[in-house]
Design a protein around this motif. Structure first.
Motif, short mmCIF file in Angstrom:
data_model
loop_
_atom_site.label_atom_id
_atom_site.label_comp_id
_atom_site.label_asym_id
_atom_site.label_seq_id
_atom_site.Cartn_x
_atom_site.Cartn_y
_atom_site.Cartn_z
N ARG A 178 0.83 -1.21 0.00
CA ARG A 178 0.00 0.00 0.00
C ARG A 178 0.86 1.25 0.00
N GLU A 179 0.26 2.33 -0.48
CA GLU A 179 0.96 3.61 -0.48
C GLU A 179 1.09 4.14 0.94
N SER A 180 2.24 4.72 1.25
CA SER A 180 2.48 5.26 2.59
C SER A 180 3.18 6.60 2.47
N PRO A 181 2.49 7.69 2.78
CA PRO A 181 3.14 9.01 2.74
C PRO A 181 4.36 9.09 3.65
N GLU A 182 4.29 8.40 4.79
CA GLU A 182 5.42 8.42 5.73
C GLU A 182 6.66 7.76 5.10
N VAL A 183 6.44 6.64 4.42
CA VAL A 183 7.56 5.97 3.77
C VAL A 183 8.10 6.82 2.63
N GLN A 184 7.23 7.50 1.92
CA GLN A 184 7.69 8.39 0.85
C GLN A 184 8.62 9.47 1.39
N GLU A 185 8.29 10.00 2.55
CA GLU A 185 9.16 11.00 3.18
C GLU A 185 10.50 10.40 3.55
N ILE A 186 10.49 9.17 4.04
CA ILE A 186 11.73 8.49 4.39
C ILE A 186 12.60 8.29 3.15
N LEU A 187 11.96 7.92 2.03
CA LEU A 187 12.73 7.71 0.80
C LEU A 187 13.39 9.00 0.33
N LEU A 188 12.71 10.11 0.50
CA LEU A 188 13.33 11.40 0.16
C LEU A 188 14.56 11.65 1.03
N GLN A 189 14.44 11.27 2.30
CA GLN A 189 15.57 11.41 3.22
C GLN A 189 16.73 10.51 2.81
N VAL A 190 16.40 9.28 2.39
CA VAL A 190 17.43 8.34 1.94
C VAL A 190 18.18 8.92 0.75
N TYR A 191 17.44 9.43 -0.22
CA TYR A 191 18.08 10.00 -1.41
C TYR A 191 18.95 11.20 -1.06
N ALA A 192 18.57 11.94 -0.05
CA ALA A 192 19.33 13.14 0.32
C ALA A 192 20.58 12.81 1.13
N ASP A 193 20.51 11.76 1.96
CA ASP A 193 21.56 11.55 2.95
C ASP A 193 22.35 10.25 2.83
N ASP A 194 21.88 9.29 2.04
CA ASP A 194 22.47 7.96 2.10
C ASP A 194 22.72 7.42 0.69
N PRO A 195 23.88 7.73 0.09
CA PRO A 195 24.15 7.33 -1.30
C PRO A 195 24.06 5.82 -1.54
N LEU A 196 24.50 5.01 -0.58
CA LEU A 196 24.49 3.56 -0.79
C LEU A 196 23.07 3.01 -0.77
N ALA A 197 22.30 3.40 0.24
CA ALA A 197 20.91 2.94 0.31
C ALA A 197 20.08 3.47 -0.84
N SER A 198 20.42 4.67 -1.33
CA SER A 198 19.66 5.23 -2.45
C SER A 198 19.89 4.42 -3.72
N GLN A 199 21.06 3.77 -3.84
CA GLN A 199 21.30 2.89 -4.98
C GLN A 199 20.38 1.68 -4.94
N VAL A 200 20.14 1.17 -3.73
CA VAL A 200 19.18 0.08 -3.57
C VAL A 200 17.81 0.54 -4.04
N CYS A 201 17.41 1.74 -3.64
CA CYS A 201 16.13 2.30 -4.08
C CYS A 201 16.04 2.36 -5.60
N GLU A 202 17.10 2.86 -6.23
CA GLU A 202 17.10 3.03 -7.67
C GLU A 202 16.92 1.69 -8.38
N ARG A 203 17.60 0.67 -7.92
CA ARG A 203 17.51 -0.62 -8.59
C ARG A 203 16.19 -1.31 -8.31
N LEU A 204 15.61 -1.07 -7.13
CA LEU A 204 14.29 -1.62 -6.85
C LEU A 204 13.23 -0.99 -7.75
#
Length: 207
Positions: A178-204
């Motif tokens: 399901r869609e989660s606004p809270e998780v969406q905010e966390i993903l924005l934080q990941v992209y801003a602060d965590d280059p390695l985890a953001s790569q996981v996001c990109e490939r997912l």
């Protein structure tokens, strides 16, 4: 006796599994069978790799998770490329043996449904197409009830220190993602602060 290439790959059994049903048989039926059998083998490999990916995420091994994701995406690219081969078969060629397939359809592929489930696209009504007590039904039931790759990713983020809501971490895994606004905010934080985890996001996202 030493192990041979043919024995290791069970080539005699493998190469005996292409069994055209048309009379003759029609030339392109062999291609049709081989393509779809290869798809099923790739589905098997993808399920194998996704299970490995979930394990790597659960242990926080981000480099290994990225490596496994790269492999999965490469397999997907290969599967898409196989469509080009299938398109060398004309509609007339396909119709020359289509009636021999009766009601059989690729939509019956239980491994394809497993992939849908493990990627979070879960629908309980799908199970009714597979008789109760069959191995296919048991496999799908297990995939329906176990956490999806998305669930594993959320747990990974939580283990990395991100405040994923408990409602998302402890949700019923048999329900669709399901869609989660809270998780969406966390993903924005990941992209801003965590280059390695953001790569996981990109490939997912590419899955």
């Amino acid at each position: 006796m030493a192990l041979t290439y043919g024995d290791y790959l069970a080539l005699d059994e493998l190469l005996d599994l292409q069994r055209p049903r048309s009379e003759g048989p029609e030339h392109d039926e062999m291609l049709f069978i081989v393509i779809h059998q290869v798809y099923e083998l790739w589905f098997k490999e993808m399920l194998h790799e996704i299970d490995e990916l979930k394990e790597r995420l659960s242990t926080g091994d981000t480099p290994a998770a990225l490596h496994t994701l790269k492999r999965i995406l490469t397999v997907l690219k290969t599967q898409v490329g196989q469509v080009d081969i299938l398109e060398t078969m004309t509609p007339i060629s396909f119709n020359s043996f289509r009636d021999r397939l009766d009601t059989a359809s690729g939509f019956e592929s239980y491994q394809f449904r497993e992939l849908e489930f493990v990627l979070g696209h879960k629908r309980d009504p799908v199970l009714r197409h597979y008789p109760a007590g069959t191995p296919e039904r048991r496999r799908l039931q297990r995939r329906l009830e176990e956490p999806s790759l998305w669930d594993a990713f959320l747990r990974f983020l939580s283990d990395q220190g991100y405040e994923v809501p408990e409602a998302d971490l402890d949700r019923d895994p048999s329900e669709p993602t399901r869609e989660s606004p809270e998780v969406q905010e966390i993903l924005l934080q990941v992209y801003a602060d965590d280059p390695l985890a953001s790569q996981v996001c990109e490939r997912l996202v590419d899955l």
